[in-house]
Write a protein that holds these residues in place. Structure first.
Motif, PDB file in Angstrom:
ATOM      1  N   UNK A  54       0.835  -1.202   0.000  1.00 19.61           N
ATOM      2  CA  UNK A  54       0.000   0.000   0.000  1.00 19.61           C
ATOM      3  C   UNK A  54       0.868   1.250   0.000  1.00 19.61           C
ATOM      4  N   UNK A  55       1.951   1.234   0.783  1.00 20.39           N
ATOM      5  CA  UNK A  55       2.867   2.382   0.797  1.00 20.39           C
ATOM      6  C   UNK A  55       3.500   2.585  -0.574  1.00 20.39           C
ATOM      7  N   UNK A  56       3.876   1.489  -1.210  1.00 20.54           N
ATOM      8  CA  UNK A  56       4.488   1.568  -2.548  1.00 20.54           C
ATOM      9  C   UNK A  56       3.494   2.145  -3.558  1.00 20.54           C
ATOM     10  N   UNK A  57       2.268   1.668  -3.495  1.00 20.63           N
ATOM     11  CA  UNK A  57       1.224   2.176  -4.405  1.00 20.63           C
ATOM     12  C   UNK A  57       0.965   3.658  -4.127  1.00 20.63           C
ATOM     13  N   UNK A  58       0.904   4.027  -2.852  1.00 20.33           N
ATOM     14  CA  UNK A  58       0.661   5.420  -2.491  1.00 20.33           C
ATOM     15  C   UNK A  58       1.787   6.317  -3.008  1.00 20.33           C
ATOM     16  N   UNK A  59       3.026   5.878  -2.841  1.00 19.74           N
ATOM     17  CA  UNK A  59       4.149   6.676  -3.342  1.00 19.74           C
ATOM     18  C   UNK A  59       4.079   6.828  -4.859  1.00 19.74           C
ATOM     19  N   UNK A  60       3.736   5.732  -5.537  1.00 17.55           N
ATOM     20  CA  UNK A  60       3.599   5.798  -6.999  1.00 17.55           C
ATOM     21  C   UNK A  60       2.505   6.758  -7.423  1.00 17.55           C
ATOM     22  N   UNK A  61       1.389   6.713  -6.716  1.00 12.87           N
ATOM     23  CA  UNK A  61       0.291   7.628  -7.036  1.00 12.87           C
ATOM     24  C   UNK A  61       0.672   9.075  -6.761  1.00 12.87           C
ATOM     25  N   UNK A  62       1.423   9.315  -5.691  1.00  4.08           N
ATOM     26  CA  UNK A  62       1.868  10.678  -5.394  1.00  4.08           C
ATOM     27  C   UNK A  62       2.810  11.179  -6.487  1.00  4.08           C
ATOM     28  N   UNK A  63       3.733  10.321  -6.921  1.00  6.30           N
ATOM     29  CA  UNK A  63       4.645  10.734  -8.005  1.00  6.30           C
ATOM     30  C   UNK A  63       3.861  11.027  -9.277  1.00  6.30           C
ATOM     31  N   UNK A  64       2.905  10.156  -9.591  1.00  4.00           N
ATOM     32  CA  UNK A  64       2.099  10.362 -10.801  1.00  4.00           C
ATOM     33  C   UNK A  64       1.294  11.653 -10.703  1.00  4.00           C
ATOM     34  N   UNK A  65       0.740  11.916  -9.534  1.00  2.00           N
ATOM     35  CA  UNK A  65      -0.030  13.145  -9.331  1.00  2.00           C
ATOM     36  C   UNK A  65       0.866  14.371  -9.475  1.00  2.00           C
ATOM     37  N   UNK A  66       2.063  14.299  -8.901  1.00  2.00           N
ATOM     38  CA  UNK A  66       3.002  15.417  -9.024  1.00  2.00           C
ATOM     39  C   UNK A  66       3.378  15.655 -10.480  1.00  2.00           C
ATOM     40  N   UNK A  67       3.635  14.578 -11.220  1.00  2.00           N
ATOM     41  CA  UNK A  67       3.977  14.721 -12.643  1.00  2.00           C
ATOM     42  C   UNK A  67       2.813  15.309 -13.426  1.00  2.00           C
ATOM     43  N   UNK A  68       1.600  14.854 -13.128  1.00  2.00           N
ATOM     44  CA  UNK A  68       0.425  15.379 -13.826  1.00  2.00           C
ATOM     45  C   UNK A  68       0.227  16.861 -13.511  1.00  2.00           C
ATOM     46  N   UNK A  69       0.426  17.229 -12.248  1.00  2.99           N
ATOM     47  CA  UNK A  69       0.279  18.638 -11.873  1.00  2.99           C
ATOM     48  C   UNK A  69       1.345  19.483 -12.560  1.00  2.99           C
ATOM     49  N   UNK A  70       2.564  18.958 -12.625  1.00  6.49           N
ATOM     50  CA  UNK A  70       3.644  19.690 -13.300  1.00  6.49           C
ATOM     51  C   UNK A  70       3.329  19.870 -14.782  1.00  6.49           C
ATOM     52  N   UNK A  71       2.836  18.811 -15.408  1.00 10.10           N
ATOM     53  CA  UNK A  71       2.465  18.904 -16.827  1.00 10.10           C
ATOM     54  C   UNK A  71       1.319  19.898 -17.026  1.00 10.10           C
ATOM     55  N   UNK A  72       0.366  19.897 -16.112  1.00 10.90           N
ATOM     56  CA  UNK A  72      -0.754  20.843 -16.207  1.00 10.90           C
ATOM     57  C   UNK A  72      -0.262  22.276 -16.060  1.00 10.90           C
ATOM     58  N   UNK A  73       0.693  22.493 -15.145  1.00 10.59           N
ATOM     59  CA  UNK A  73       1.261  23.839 -14.985  1.00 10.59           C
ATOM     60  C   UNK A  73       1.988  24.272 -16.262  1.00 10.59           C
ATOM     61  N   UNK A  74       2.767  23.350 -16.834  1.00 13.26           N
ATOM     62  CA  UNK A  74       3.477  23.691 -18.078  1.00 13.26           C
ATOM     63  C   UNK A  74       2.490  24.004 -19.191  1.00 13.26           C
TER      64      UNK A  74
END
Length: 119
Positions: free
Chosen positions: A41-61
């Protein structure tokens, strides 16, 4: 008969010992399973956080790029409108300075346009 009454006690102790071992093994298995599930669950949560951060960064760009394109579009529009106003002013000046030639040019352009559109 006395022996039969005493025999169940040692067997009862063995059953209790085995039951206790099974309980401990079950507890250990459940505990290790919980730890494995928690790690997953921790691994999945970390992966989801990274994916969310990347998506937010792409949205900002994308937002920044859209704002830049919009700003550039506004600049081009303003420049085009300025040029159109300047050309219109030149045309008005020409008509004021040479009204007969302006009418002749307008008639010639209208006649030519009519010929082209008839075909």
């Amino acid at each position: 008969m006395n022996k039969q009454v005493q025999n169940p006690e040692p067997n009862g102790d063995r059953i209790d010992e085995r039951a206790e071992r099974i309980k401990q093994a079950t507890t250990s298995a459940v505990s290790s399973t919980k730890e494995a599930v928690d790690r997953a669950a921790d691994h999945v949560e970390e992966g989801l956080h990274r994916a969310t951060d990347k998506a937010a960064e792409a949205a900002h760009r994308a937002t920044d790029k859209a704002a830049h394109v919009s700003e550039r579009g506004r600049e081009v529009y303003d420049e085009t409108m300025d040029r159109a106003d300047a050309w219109l002013e030149q045309a008005r000046d020409y008509v004021r300075e040479k009204p007969v030639q302006a009418v002749a040019i307008a008639l010639g352009a209208g006649w030519l346009l009519g010929r082209i559109l008839r075909r």
